[in-house]
Design a protein around this motif. Sequence first.
Motif, mmCIF file in Angstrom:
data_model
loop_
_atom_site.group_PDB
_atom_site.id
_atom_site.type_symbol
_atom_site.label_atom_id
_atom_site.label_comp_id
_atom_site.label_asym_id
_atom_site.label_seq_id
_atom_site.Cartn_x
_atom_site.Cartn_y
_atom_site.Cartn_z
ATOM 1 N N SER A 87 44.467 3.103 56.711
ATOM 2 C CA SER A 87 44.595 3.524 58.198
ATOM 3 C C SER A 87 44.056 2.322 58.983
ATOM 4 C CB SER A 87 43.709 4.900 58.292
ATOM 5 O OG SER A 87 42.439 4.654 58.004
ATOM 6 N N LEU A 88 43.366 1.602 58.605
ATOM 7 C CA LEU A 88 42.602 0.462 59.269
ATOM 8 C C LEU A 88 43.372 -0.907 59.392
ATOM 9 C CD1 LEU A 88 39.371 0.890 57.610
ATOM 10 C CD2 LEU A 88 39.943 1.894 59.684
ATOM 11 N N LEU A 89 44.694 -0.825 58.513
ATOM 12 C CA LEU A 89 45.292 -2.189 58.385
ATOM 13 C C LEU A 89 46.641 -1.810 59.349
ATOM 14 C CD1 LEU A 89 46.177 -4.521 56.718
ATOM 15 C CD2 LEU A 89 47.601 -3.105 55.066
ATOM 16 N N PRO A 133 19.347 11.424 41.894
ATOM 17 C CA PRO A 133 20.843 11.120 41.946
ATOM 18 C C PRO A 133 21.246 10.601 43.152
ATOM 19 C CG PRO A 133 20.622 13.407 41.684
ATOM 20 C CD PRO A 133 19.267 13.055 41.841
ATOM 21 N N LEU A 134 22.020 9.562 43.340
ATOM 22 C CA LEU A 134 22.845 9.118 44.560
ATOM 23 C C LEU A 134 24.021 9.972 44.756
ATOM 24 C CD1 LEU A 134 22.744 5.421 43.770
ATOM 25 C CD2 LEU A 134 20.972 6.598 45.010
ATOM 26 N N GLU A 135 24.096 10.242 46.000
ATOM 27 C CA GLU A 135 24.987 10.936 46.735
ATOM 28 C C GLU A 135 26.123 10.089 47.437
ATOM 29 O OE1 GLU A 135 24.148 14.661 48.603
ATOM 30 O OE2 GLU A 135 22.756 15.436 46.845
ATOM 31 N N ASP A 136 27.364 10.272 47.269
ATOM 32 C CA ASP A 136 28.228 9.268 48.186
ATOM 33 C C ASP A 136 28.549 9.917 49.489
ATOM 34 O OD1 ASP A 136 29.639 7.150 48.593
ATOM 35 O OD2 ASP A 136 31.483 7.636 47.396
ATOM 36 N N ARG A 137 29.273 9.122 50.242
ATOM 37 C CA ARG A 137 29.362 9.631 51.578
ATOM 38 C C ARG A 137 31.089 9.474 51.784
ATOM 39 N NH1 ARG A 137 30.135 5.107 54.845
ATOM 40 N NH2 ARG A 137 29.019 3.299 54.272
ATOM 41 N N PRO A 138 31.681 9.970 52.670
ATOM 42 C CA PRO A 138 33.222 9.871 52.865
ATOM 43 C C PRO A 138 33.325 8.256 53.166
ATOM 44 C CG PRO A 138 32.184 11.793 54.098
ATOM 45 C CD PRO A 138 31.080 11.063 53.493
ATOM 46 N N ARG A 139 34.276 7.806 52.799
ATOM 47 C CA ARG A 139 34.775 6.408 52.887
ATOM 48 C C ARG A 139 36.205 6.550 53.708
ATOM 49 N NH1 ARG A 139 30.251 3.147 51.608
ATOM 50 N NH2 ARG A 139 29.182 4.460 50.002
ATOM 51 N N PRO A 140 36.359 5.363 54.493
ATOM 52 C CA PRO A 140 37.625 5.430 55.332
ATOM 53 C C PRO A 140 38.937 5.161 54.483
ATOM 54 C CG PRO A 140 36.392 3.465 55.867
ATOM 55 C CD PRO A 140 35.318 4.276 54.923
#
Length: 196
Positions: free
Chosen positions: A188-190, A177-184
């Motif tokens: 906060s980037l705008l 199974p795929l595992e997600d990673r933290p996303r920004p």
Amino acid sequence: MTQLNDTTSILSLLKTRKSASAKAMTSPGPTPEQLAEILACAVRVPDHGKLTPWRFILWEGDARAEFGDAMKARWMELHPDHGEGTLEFVKALFLRAPTVLAVISTAAEHPKIPVWEQQMSAGAVCMNILFAATALGIGCQWNSDWVAYDAGIGSVMGLKPHEMVAGVLYFGTPVGPLEDRPRPDPASLLTRWVKA
């Protein structure tokens, strides 16, 4: 928990896309028909001036191991102090997945179209490939590795002096199974431009 690679809609896929890991792929890779469909999607990118500033190189079957021999030989030239374990790892890079595709940026000086725009178009090709493969249920990862930046391996690939590897894409079936990673957080980037 968010379902990764949700293909129920285009927006769902855009919001949940997750690469598979080339280190954890097995057969099968895409069929010839699926690969043709992936490439048909790949070329539907912004291309200022209709220059088609990219091309593809494909490795399947025995070609992966044969190219591995070339990578091993080149690594020995670059790092003669490395042991057999490292050399075998380098030799097996393209054996991690049943299908390997390089997207080559053919960007060149042009009187109207900046090279940077042409290179970004090649990056967009790589992203379209990821989306198309994922939509078809095929594991895919966009890498570069050292082979993207070494002139000696570029020569073995048949690259012209002005060409660059925009990405090496691995295709296969994920073994787990795929595992997600933290996303920004996009907010906060705008920033909003305000006249000074």
